[in-house]
Design a protein around this motif. Sequence first.
Motif, short mmCIF file in Angstrom:
data_model
loop_
_atom_site.label_atom_id
_atom_site.label_comp_id
_atom_site.label_asym_id
_atom_site.label_seq_id
_atom_site.Cartn_x
_atom_site.Cartn_y
_atom_site.Cartn_z
N THR A 61 71.08 21.96 -37.53
CA THR A 61 70.41 21.68 -36.26
C THR A 61 69.12 22.49 -36.20
OG1 THR A 61 71.50 23.49 -35.08
CG2 THR A 61 72.65 21.36 -35.15
N ARG A 62 68.28 22.12 -35.22
CA ARG A 62 67.04 22.87 -35.03
C ARG A 62 67.34 24.31 -34.63
NH1 ARG A 62 62.31 24.19 -36.71
NH2 ARG A 62 60.71 24.51 -35.11
N SER A 63 68.39 24.53 -33.83
CA SER A 63 68.77 25.89 -33.47
C SER A 63 69.15 26.69 -34.71
CB SER A 63 69.95 25.88 -32.49
OG SER A 63 69.54 25.57 -31.18
N GLU A 64 69.90 26.08 -35.62
CA GLU A 64 70.29 26.77 -36.85
C GLU A 64 69.07 27.11 -37.69
OE1 GLU A 64 74.76 24.85 -37.46
OE2 GLU A 64 72.99 23.81 -38.25
N GLN A 65 68.11 26.19 -37.76
CA GLN A 65 66.89 26.45 -38.52
C GLN A 65 66.09 27.60 -37.91
OE1 GLN A 65 65.00 22.63 -38.28
NE2 GLN A 65 66.16 21.75 -39.99
N LEU A 66 66.00 27.60 -36.57
CA LEU A 66 65.24 28.65 -35.90
C LEU A 66 65.92 30.01 -36.02
CD1 LEU A 66 64.09 26.75 -32.68
CD2 LEU A 66 62.64 27.54 -34.57
N GLU A 125 65.20 31.45 -39.40
CA GLU A 125 63.86 32.04 -39.42
C GLU A 125 63.82 33.35 -38.62
OE1 GLU A 125 59.27 31.19 -37.96
OE2 GLU A 125 60.82 29.67 -37.62
N THR A 135 76.30 29.90 -34.19
CA THR A 135 74.86 30.09 -34.14
C THR A 135 74.36 30.08 -32.71
OG1 THR A 135 74.59 28.98 -36.28
CG2 THR A 135 72.63 29.13 -34.88
N ARG A 143 64.62 25.22 -24.90
CA ARG A 143 63.19 24.94 -24.72
C ARG A 143 62.80 24.71 -23.27
NH1 ARG A 143 63.11 19.18 -27.98
NH2 ARG A 143 64.19 17.88 -26.46
N ASP A 178 68.38 22.30 -24.92
CA ASP A 178 68.11 23.04 -26.14
C ASP A 178 67.08 22.34 -27.01
OD1 ASP A 178 69.38 21.08 -27.70
OD2 ASP A 178 71.23 22.22 -27.96
N VAL A 179 66.74 22.99 -28.12
CA VAL A 179 65.68 22.47 -28.97
C VAL A 179 66.09 21.20 -29.71
CG1 VAL A 179 64.48 24.65 -29.29
CG2 VAL A 179 66.40 24.06 -30.80
N ASP A 180 67.39 20.86 -29.66
CA ASP A 180 67.85 19.61 -30.26
C ASP A 180 68.00 18.50 -29.22
OD1 ASP A 180 68.49 20.21 -33.20
OD2 ASP A 180 69.47 21.87 -32.16
#
Length: 429
Positions: free
Chosen positions: A3-8, A11, A33, A38, A47-49
């Motif tokens: 997910t985008r949360s996992e990617q963020l 990072e 996670t 957002r 969320d970001v997803d």
Amino acid sequence: MPTRSEQLFTEARQHLVGGVNSAVRAFRSVGGTPVFFRRGEGAWLEDVDGRRYVDYVLSYGPLAVGHAHPEVVRAIQETAALGTSFGAPSELENVLARSVKGLMPSIERIRMVNSGTEACMSAVRLARGYTGRDRILKFQGNYHGHVDALLVQAGSGVLTLGIPGSPGVPAAVTETTVTAPYNDLEAVREVFREYGDELAAVLVEPVSGNMNCIPPVPGFLEGLRELCDASGALLVFDEVMTGFRVSLGGAQERFGVRPDLTCLGKVIGGGLPVGALGGRAEVMDHLAPTGPVYQAGTLSGNPLAMASGIATLDVLGREGAHAAAEAATRELVEGLRARAEAAGIPLSTHQAGTMFGLFFTETDPVTGFDDVAAADAERFRHFFHGMLEAGVYLAPSAFEAGFVSTAHDRVALDHTLEAAERVFAGLPR
């Protein structure tokens, strides 16, 4: 695919310590996670997803009128256009101070600061300077920010991470801090018998919000007041979390106990960083520049935080607003308890105004640290993730209180209770 949360979060761990800027956000006690958000609106987060959640964290309390309330946003925008900080007085400081004093008559003078931690740190220094004494009494499971002298048997993130204190705090700093069990007045009397003439202050969360939500048992706060009066110690209420939530006038209004000093934060910032220390004029006037106890802050009373706080208290103080949010909290807590019982899941609950607590335990009521520590943390973990998957965001820790805002309407409550019914049914027995 992650997910985008996992990617963020992947990072973030390259840049931030543990991938977060506040420890409890890391999901260490529940696993998984952290969710990256957002936007927020009313009672909801996105969320970001693109997933939406009913929010009962509310930035850990300050969003008493919900996310992005139009009047709060407008006040911040209009103020920002005139300047974000002057490092000098502005009229907005007077306006917010009048509002706070009007709701809490125990506050005769007030000093704006930038966080609840700073307010509590300043309260300890002021109490010591005013009384000429050094010892402070605090309670197990009460958290007053990451102040060295108060990071002893603290609650919230310290409990979540299983840290009894913290490396980096010298023993000499905490040797004048005495602890007692919360809600145990006899233990407090014993402390006063041993240290009474050495105690500068008793610092207490009048409703504990950092080992989940635990109200005082009858007579506890009244007993603290009597003991302080007899010994000359100051009674300090840490209402950073309870102020304007337990009632409009805080826990001191609801329970009818008047402290000497009050620490505030959360709601008076309306989502921006702010805190305050207030109390009897005789005591407060010991702060610089009128007295010898030094305290200062470049951004204290900054216009953005003042404007946000003024707008938040104005909305919250309108006729019926706080009462409606409190009624919604009651419906939520009673509904959760009923659904847990129907599913055969032991659940103890507490409510204090628009704060609430959930404990997976047969102990009822939960009154102190030992009760909280004995609750079923594994069952909470399953409940947390089940509710998260169903679109309900709770604090990622069994030691954090929950919050309701004026924006939690019928749709938000129904969504939550329907999700809870399904999740309770699937919890391990």
